[in-house]
Write an enzyme that holds these catalytic residues in place. Structure first.
Site, PDB file in Angstrom:
ATOM      1  N   SER A 444     -51.423  23.546   6.005  1.00 53.82           N
ATOM      2  CA  SER A 444     -50.534  23.743   4.866  1.00 53.82           C
ATOM      3  C   SER A 444     -49.301  22.863   4.977  1.00 53.82           C
ATOM      4  CB  SER A 444     -50.138  25.214   4.753  1.00 53.82           C
ATOM      5  OG  SER A 444     -49.621  25.657   5.971  1.00 53.82           O
ATOM      6  N   HIS A 465     -56.707  23.114   1.416  1.00 52.96           N
ATOM      7  CA  HIS A 465     -55.648  24.092   1.652  1.00 52.96           C
ATOM      8  C   HIS A 465     -56.014  25.400   0.959  1.00 52.96           C
ATOM      9  CE1 HIS A 465     -51.154  25.280   0.939  1.00 52.96           C
ATOM     10  NE2 HIS A 465     -51.708  25.977   1.903  1.00 52.96           N
ATOM     11  N   GLU A 477     -56.481  24.123  -2.877  1.00 52.01           N
ATOM     12  CA  GLU A 477     -55.822  22.838  -3.112  1.00 52.01           C
ATOM     13  C   GLU A 477     -56.548  21.805  -2.252  1.00 52.01           C
ATOM     14  OE1 GLU A 477     -51.112  21.583  -3.428  1.00 52.01           O
ATOM     15  OE2 GLU A 477     -51.702  22.860  -1.776  1.00 52.01           O
ATOM     16  N   ASN A 515     -46.906  24.087  -1.883  1.00 50.92           N
ATOM     17  CA  ASN A 515     -45.763  24.354  -1.011  1.00 50.92           C
ATOM     18  C   ASN A 515     -44.561  23.487  -1.364  1.00 50.92           C
ATOM     19  OD1 ASN A 515     -46.978  26.391   0.334  1.00 50.92           O
ATOM     20  ND2 ASN A 515     -47.675  25.140   2.060  1.00 50.92           N
TER      21      ASN A 515
END
Ligand code: COA
Length: 730
Positions: A444, A465, A477, A515
């Site tokens: 991540s 991800h 992702e 993120n």
């Protein structure tokens, strides 16, 4: 078999009619479309059939069946909703639906609905108007009224006929959630009258139709609501209690953001108050009103965005022609921790064999137990049979060496977030993997191109991800570097989709996309704590904005160590704009880890259950024991716009391939309020010029943190938007 449509002299395209000894079998098969949908043209065809049935006395009953293999009827044609120019338009469309369903229900001949595949919205409403319903016993058969998920209410009689069929409480549960009901459950609740193997559906339907026509089968069965349900519902006082509770629950859950939920309740209630016609009239009026809410516009956008993503393999241009996805039937998973176990479990659920490796036996055993827990949960919820449970579990085999890796086309690495560790396992694995195998890394925080540096062939390396918990979170992702080969992208995306995930493909950059936009949002929450804001004030403000959990709770949930580490990476990449808050650094330094350590911004009991705010944490804020009041509006403005501005930067920097992916990523990955459509939809709703003004005002107060994205300034100048202003949004 004579074709009655031709026999009757009608040229039809969606419907064809075949006669079976007095039973008219009407097959709905919309030409050139993957699913059957109701539109004015289709309704006109049904009307023509009704006319013929009224007059042709040789017909005693009719069957409605689909010509599509996976869908019965997917409801009203959503494209048509985009063409409404006023609420009155939508109300008229609803009234036309009512007229059709009424003829289905009250015409001379009884109808049997033979339901196989998705039976949604208008499809279920048509079935409810039929005298008898039979479901094909297949996992593909699901029945639902999903209109609230589009910000609408059922508009073709669903709010009236469903409660009469299954009882008030079961009906409200379906109408207010839009959830899918499988065939078996539908049979239990009385939503369908019979369930048969799909192979004999048509024959059984014809037989039942004939029985109905001859009077040997009653036209409608009593509803099965259970004694408790009936006692509560069969009197006005009991119903008032049900409505009151449903209303309170709806308001609490939706925080007032989804007007269709209350409108649906009102429409159902209207059906109990007076003559039947009043209930239908209320439904049509409320449907019209809901079709013009901003909420429905955004939710319909999300439907189109999700649908268009289903067809996108993440490769464009010339490469798309050659990038054919390869079906993956076996994978290797490195790292048997929580993420690895989640990945192994959802893969096994799809019939994929998994070699599940860690360095020692103990973590492998623990990982296998975690896989078992996920599958057991499905068994407990009756989503799978015991046999399926056993079969799926047996697909995951643990190992402490690389045996069984020599024929896996896809390796998913989910080891500790440390570049050196990732490099080491990648080298080890590649020594065993077959040539051309894809190496996916579930990181991540670490840039994919850095991980790929240790690979024998960086073109086979890609990021996957997953979000935690893997079996529950809908988003995946996929991260590509400039070197990732197109077929690697296509195969990874197709595999993610086969696992049931909504997949977005983004380019490699710090924080990737999800993120990246989360960082300034959470950081701003930290800055508010630095200033002395109350924890509850921040969390409540963002819950009211529509997020499922507040940002401070989220920090505790993801783990303060994880948040701190990823915050540091983002600060290193983006400098002043993302300097971590003093509060988070101090709380972390004090050894608090959040929920997993049972100590964070909130209190937790022994079992990890969250309690109230841990007031002792305030001593670690720069303002100590003194608190300031910050308005909810100010908190929302700061946090939401920080995220929106960052999402725009991700478009500007080419991290996102399309605004669509940015909105889907935020809604499905972070829980960005669906009724707002996503951060880039918010940008369009506010308008680039107004957004720049608002960001500049914030930037004046908090220099450097809210500098409007360059792209936003350009859009403000040109008046551009991320999405088309009219027509299909994507
Ligand atoms: N109206 C208009 N188009 C619809 C539709 C509807 N009710 N239902 C599906 N479609 C279209 C999709 O947009 C897609 O179009 P495209 O090929 O041009 O992109 C196509 O049908 C196939 O749908 P897709 O979702 O990709 O197929 P699927 O097999 O994964 O799922 C359904 C099929 C029916 C389960 C799913 O499409 C669905 O849930 N549809 C919406 C149902 C709904 O909300 N009905 C209530 C309307 S009020």
């Amino acid at each position: 078999m004579p074709d009655a449509a031709r026999l009757w002299g009608e040229a039809m395209s969606a419907l064809s009619v075949a006669m079976h000894d007095g039973v008219a079998v009407v097959t709905f098969d919309l030409p050139g479309e993957p699913v059957n949908k109701f539109s004015p043209a289709v309704i006109a065809e049904f009307t023509a059939v009704f006319e013929q049935l009224e007059h042709d006395r040789s017909v005693v009953a009719a069957v409605l069946i689909s010509g599509k293999s996976d869908t019965f009827i997917a409801g009203a044609d959503i494209d048509q909703f985009l063409e409404f120019t006023s609420s009155a338009d939508a109300t008229r469309a609803s009234a036309a639906g009512h007229a059709m369903m009424q003829r289905l229900e009250q015409g001379r001949v009884p109808w049997v609905a033979a339901i196989n595949g998705a039976c949604l919205g208008g499809g279920l409403e048509a079935s409810l108007a039929c005298a008898y319903r039979i479901a094909g016993d297949s996992p593909r058969t699901v029945l639902a009224l999903p209109e609230v998920q589009l910000g609408l209410i059922p508009g073709a009689g669903g709010t009236q006929r469903l409660p009469r069929t299954v009882g008030l409480q079961v009906a409200l549960d379906m109408i207010l959630t839009g959830k899918n009901v499988r065939a078996r459950k539908a049979l239990q609740t009385g939503l369908v009258d019979e369930m048969v193997h799909p192979n004999i559906l048509r024959d059984v339907a014809i037989a039942r139709a004939r029985e109905l026509g001859s009077g040997t089968l009653a036209r409608r069965r009593a509803r099965k609501g259970g004694i408790k349900g009936a006692l509560l519902e069969n009197n006005p006082v009991g119903r008032a209690v049900v409505f009151r509770q449903a209303r309170a629950m709806t308001l609490k859950k939706s925080r007032g953001h989804y007007p269709a939920l209350l409108a649906a309740l009102d429409a159902v209630a209207a059906g109990y108050r007076g003559p039947a016609a009043d209930g239908f009239a209320a439904e049509a009026r409320l449907f019209g009103e809901m079709a013009f809410t901003a909420v429905s516009k955004q939710l319909i956008f999300l439907f189109y965005a999700t649908t268009s993503l289903k067809k996108d393999l993440g490769v464009r241009g010339d490469a798309a022609a050659t990038a054919k996805p390869v079906a993956v039937r076996k994978i290797g998973v490195l790292g048997t921790g929580f993420m690895g176990a989640g990945i192994a479990a959802i893969s096994a659920m799809q019939g994929v064999a998994v070699r599940f490796k860690d360095t020692k036996h103990a973590p492998v055993a623990k990982g296998l137990l975690a896989v078992r827990d996920v599958l057991k949960d499905r068994l407990a919820k009756k989503q799978i049979t015991r046999q399926q449970f056993e079969d799926q579990l047996s697909l995951v085999s643990g190992t402490v060496d690389y045996t069984g890796f020599s024929n896996v086309p896809l390796l998913i690495e989910a080891v500790f977030e440390d570049l050196a560790v990732k490099h080491a396992v990648l080298r080890e694995a590649e020594a065993v993997l077959p040539p051309g195998a894809i190496v996916a890394t579930n990181t991540s925080t670490i840039p994919i191109h850095r991980i790929a540096e240790a690979s024998r062939d960086a073109s086979r390396v890609v990021g996957m991800h997953f979000f935690s918990p893997v079996h529950k979170m809908p988003l995946l992702e996929v991260i590509v570097t400039p070197r990732t080969a197109p077929d690697v992208v296509a195969t990874t995306v197709a595999f993610g989709r086969a696992l049931g995930k909504t997949v977005i493909v983004v380019n490699d950059a710090p924080g990737f996309y999800v993120n990246r936009i989360l960082a300034p949002y959470l950081n701003e929450a930290g800055k508010l704590l630095d200033e002395g804001a109350r924890i509850e004030a921040i969390d409540t403000a963002m819950l009211d904005y529509g997020f499922p959990v507040g940002p401070v709770t989220l920090l505790d949930e993801v783990g303060l160590d994880v948040a701190g580490k990823s915050g540091a990476i983002m600060a290193a990449a983006f400098g002043d704009r993302l300097q971590p808050s003093t509060t988070l650094s101090r709380v972390l330094a004090a050894g608090r880890l959040g929920r997993k350590g049972k100590q964070g911004f909130y209190r937790y009991d022994e079992k990890g259950k969250k309690g109230g705010v841990d007031e002792t944490v305030y001593a670690m804020t720069p303002t100590g024991s003194s608190r300031i009041e910050v308005s909810a509006a100010d908190i929302q403005e700061r946090l939401a716009l920080a995220m929106v501005n960052e999402a725009v930067r991700c478009v500007e920097e080419g991290i996102l391939r399309a605004p669509r992916d940015g909105d889907i990523g935020a809604v499905f990955g972070i829980g960005f309020p669906p009724f707002r459509g996503g951060p880039l939809r918010v940008a369009d709703t506010i308008g680039a010029a107004a957004l720049v003004t608002r960001l500049e005002a914030l930037n004046a107060r908090f220099p450097g943190r809210f500098e409007p994205a360059k792209l936003l300034r350009e859009m403000a100048g040109s008046g551009a938007t991320f999405y088309p202003r009219t027509g299909k949004p994507v």
